[in-house]
Motif scaffolding. Structure first.
Motif, short mmCIF file in Angstrom:
data_model
loop_
_atom_site.label_atom_id
_atom_site.label_comp_id
_atom_site.label_asym_id
_atom_site.label_seq_id
_atom_site.Cartn_x
_atom_site.Cartn_y
_atom_site.Cartn_z
N ILE A 1 38.13 -46.28 21.83
CA ILE A 1 38.01 -44.50 22.01
C ILE A 1 37.30 -43.76 20.76
CG2 ILE A 1 39.59 -42.61 21.92
CD1 ILE A 1 41.74 -44.33 23.67
N ILE A 2 37.55 -44.50 19.46
CA ILE A 2 36.82 -43.98 18.52
C ILE A 2 35.28 -43.83 18.55
CG2 ILE A 2 36.38 -43.45 16.10
CD1 ILE A 2 39.36 -43.98 15.69
N GLN A 3 34.90 -45.09 19.06
CA GLN A 3 33.51 -45.43 19.19
C GLN A 3 32.81 -44.76 20.35
OE1 GLN A 3 32.15 -49.44 18.63
NE2 GLN A 3 33.64 -50.02 17.26
N SER A 4 33.56 -44.55 21.44
CA SER A 4 33.15 -44.17 22.75
C SER A 4 33.09 -42.58 22.28
CB SER A 4 34.18 -43.98 23.87
OG SER A 4 34.21 -45.33 24.20
N ALA A 5 33.98 -41.90 21.53
CA ALA A 5 34.02 -40.33 21.22
C ALA A 5 32.73 -40.08 20.41
CB ALA A 5 35.29 -39.94 20.43
N LEU A 6 32.46 -41.19 19.50
CA LEU A 6 31.25 -40.83 18.79
C LEU A 6 30.01 -41.03 19.51
CD1 LEU A 6 29.77 -40.81 16.02
CD2 LEU A 6 31.98 -40.45 15.61
N ASN A 7 30.07 -42.05 20.56
CA ASN A 7 28.65 -42.17 21.38
C ASN A 7 28.54 -41.00 22.07
OD1 ASN A 7 28.35 -44.58 20.00
ND2 ASN A 7 28.66 -45.68 21.92
N ILE A 8 29.53 -40.34 22.56
CA ILE A 8 29.50 -39.16 23.29
C ILE A 8 28.82 -38.06 22.60
CG2 ILE A 8 30.85 -37.50 24.61
CD1 ILE A 8 32.97 -39.81 25.22
N GLN B 1 20.97 -37.88 11.83
CA GLN B 1 20.96 -39.05 10.58
C GLN B 1 22.47 -39.44 10.47
OE1 GLN B 1 19.18 -37.56 7.39
NE2 GLN B 1 18.17 -39.55 6.68
N ARG B 2 23.21 -38.19 10.39
CA ARG B 2 24.68 -38.53 9.86
C ARG B 2 25.32 -39.33 11.12
NH1 ARG B 2 22.05 -36.14 6.67
NH2 ARG B 2 22.79 -35.31 4.83
N LEU B 3 25.40 -38.98 12.35
CA LEU B 3 25.90 -39.59 13.43
C LEU B 3 25.49 -40.73 13.73
CD1 LEU B 3 26.58 -36.65 16.17
CD2 LEU B 3 28.09 -37.37 14.10
N LYS B 4 24.31 -41.12 13.63
CA LYS B 4 23.76 -42.58 13.77
C LYS B 4 24.27 -43.27 12.75
CE LYS B 4 19.51 -44.60 14.85
NZ LYS B 4 19.06 -45.67 13.64
N SER B 5 24.55 -43.10 11.69
CA SER B 5 25.09 -43.81 10.50
C SER B 5 26.49 -44.16 10.80
CB SER B 5 25.25 -42.97 9.17
OG SER B 5 23.88 -42.76 8.55
N THR B 6 27.03 -43.35 11.45
CA THR B 6 28.60 -43.21 11.56
C THR B 6 28.57 -44.33 12.87
OG1 THR B 6 28.96 -41.17 11.32
CG2 THR B 6 30.81 -42.25 12.35
N VAL B 7 27.63 -44.10 14.04
CA VAL B 7 27.99 -45.26 15.07
C VAL B 7 27.67 -46.41 14.43
CG1 VAL B 7 26.47 -45.83 17.09
CG2 VAL B 7 27.01 -43.41 16.78
N GLU B 8 26.75 -46.70 13.47
CA GLU B 8 26.61 -47.90 12.98
C GLU B 8 27.56 -48.62 12.06
OE1 GLU B 8 21.88 -47.40 12.99
OE2 GLU B 8 22.61 -47.46 11.09
N ALA B 9 28.19 -47.48 11.30
CA ALA B 9 29.31 -47.91 10.38
C ALA B 9 30.77 -48.22 11.05
CB ALA B 9 29.52 -46.88 9.44
N LEU B 10 31.03 -47.79 12.02
CA LEU B 10 32.35 -48.12 12.70
C LEU B 10 32.84 -49.55 12.98
CD1 LEU B 10 33.01 -44.73 14.69
CD2 LEU B 10 33.92 -45.26 12.69
N PRO B 11 31.69 -50.00 13.81
CA PRO B 11 32.15 -51.45 14.12
C PRO B 11 32.40 -52.23 12.85
CG PRO B 11 30.05 -50.77 15.42
CD PRO B 11 30.27 -49.54 14.20
N ARG B 12 31.77 -51.99 11.78
CA ARG B 12 32.15 -52.66 10.44
C ARG B 12 33.40 -52.10 9.75
NH1 ARG B 12 26.29 -51.17 9.14
NH2 ARG B 12 27.18 -49.50 7.74
N GLY B 13 34.08 -51.22 10.46
CA GLY B 13 35.34 -50.74 10.05
C GLY B 13 35.33 -49.53 9.02
N GLU B 14 34.37 -49.26 8.71
CA GLU B 14 34.01 -48.11 7.28
C GLU B 14 34.40 -46.80 8.01
OE1 GLU B 14 30.17 -48.30 5.82
OE2 GLU B 14 30.11 -50.48 6.05
N MET B 15 35.59 -46.52 8.13
CA MET B 15 36.36 -45.19 8.67
C MET B 15 36.05 -44.10 7.84
SD MET B 15 37.46 -44.34 11.74
CE MET B 15 38.14 -45.94 12.40
N LYS B 16 36.33 -44.37 6.70
CA LYS B 16 35.89 -43.12 5.34
C LYS B 16 34.69 -42.87 5.26
CE LYS B 16 40.25 -43.53 2.84
NZ LYS B 16 40.97 -43.35 3.85
N ASN B 17 33.86 -43.82 5.50
CA ASN B 17 32.34 -43.38 5.39
C ASN B 17 32.16 -42.46 6.73
OD1 ASN B 17 31.52 -44.31 2.99
ND2 ASN B 17 30.95 -46.33 3.87
#
Ligand SMILES: *[C@@H]1O[C@H](CO)[C@@H](O)[C@H](O)[C@H]1NC(C)=O
Ligand SMILES: *[C@@H]1O[C@H](CO)[C@@H](O)[C@H](O)[C@H]1NC(C)=O
Length: 242
Positions: free
Chosen positions: A59-66, A107-123
């Motif tokens: 759900i979080i990854q989808s919300a970010l992708n949206i 740039q920030r959202l792209k970094s987040t989309v890439e970081a979430l599958p690695r579990g980097e929730m704080k980043n």
């Protein structure tokens, strides 16, 4: 007139091809539960139904992708404003500034989309929060040249984008604070409600709060996000969890 037509055609072309090919296997209970943690619940529910949503992570990854997909669309709208603004210096300046802010947000959202599958929730939270602020900066730039239909439409679109990004940020925060069991997620709590997150990755259990002496005056903006006017920094910032 022609430019407006091209503008809307480009919107149709750029809309993501979603449910037509893959019918949704949507779990509306999970979505409803998750969206309780967000500020714009209806927007959260309506945008998530067509995306993967089997668990909190998805759900979080989808919300970010949206949010990211909407941002890309907003960028093309800002480019259209620029193209339609030859001979109008103030609108050209506003469009250029908006485009720059949206590039920073991307740039920030792209970094987040890439970081979430690695579990980097704080980043992810830090970057998304910055990405949200840049979206609001673009909105603010356009506010002063809101004298064409195209700008008005774009600002309405940015309202929704800001709402989506704010929601994604709230979902990340709920996950970070309450864990992946969404039954424990509730309405977003903020510093206003007297809620301070525990130390988290700093690990010393110290209470976090607004640094002493900082005057923050918060107001909610029309469509989403909120504005923090910081008298020390002098700037305006959008913030999702505020
Ligand atoms: C989100 O986007 C990334 C990158 O495009 C993709 O790998 C991932 O599968 C998407 N996740 C969801 C839940 O849609
Ligand atoms: C932009 O202009 C339109 C048309 O005058 C108005 O309805 C709308 O509220 C304005 N938007 C903002 C954010 O000022």
């Amino acid at each position: 007139m022609a430019s407006i037509t091209i503008f809307f055609i480009s919107l149709i072309v750029l809309l993501p091809p979603n449910s037509a090919i893959h019918p949704p296997s949507s779990n509306s209970n999970l979505i409803q539960q998750a969206c309780k943690a967000t500020r714009y619940q209806q927007l959260c529910e309506s945008s998530l139904t067509r995306y993967p949503n089997a668990n909190a992570n998805q759900i979080i990854q989808s919300a970010l992708n949206i949010s990211y997909a909407s941002l890309r669309l907003a960028q093309s709208m800002a480019q259209s404003i620029l193209k339609a603004s030859a001979g109008n210096p103030s609108r050209t300046t506003a469009a250029n500034s908006c485009i720059q802010h949206l590039a920073n947000s991307e740039q920030r959202l792209k970094s987040t989309v890439e970081a979430l599958p690695r579990g980097e929730m704080k980043n992810g939270r830090a970057w998304t929060s910055a990405g949200l602020a840049y979206q609001y900066d673009c909105w603010s730039a356009l506010k002063y040249v809101n004298d064409t239909e195209m700008v008005t439409e774009t600002m309405l679109f940015l309202d929704r984008l800001i709402g989506k990004t704010s929601n994604a940020l709230s979902l990340m925060m709920a996950y970070d604070v309450f864990g992946e069991k969404m039954a424990s997620w509730g309405p977003p709590k903020t510093e206003r409600d007297g809620f301070w997150e525990r130390g988290g990755s700093w690990g010393d259990g110290k209470r976090l709060g607004v640094p002493a002496g900082l005057k923050a005056d918060m107001t909610v903006c029309k469509g989403g996000g909120c504005i923090i006017r910081d008298s020390a920094g002098g700037g305006e910032r959008g913030a999702g969890s505020g």
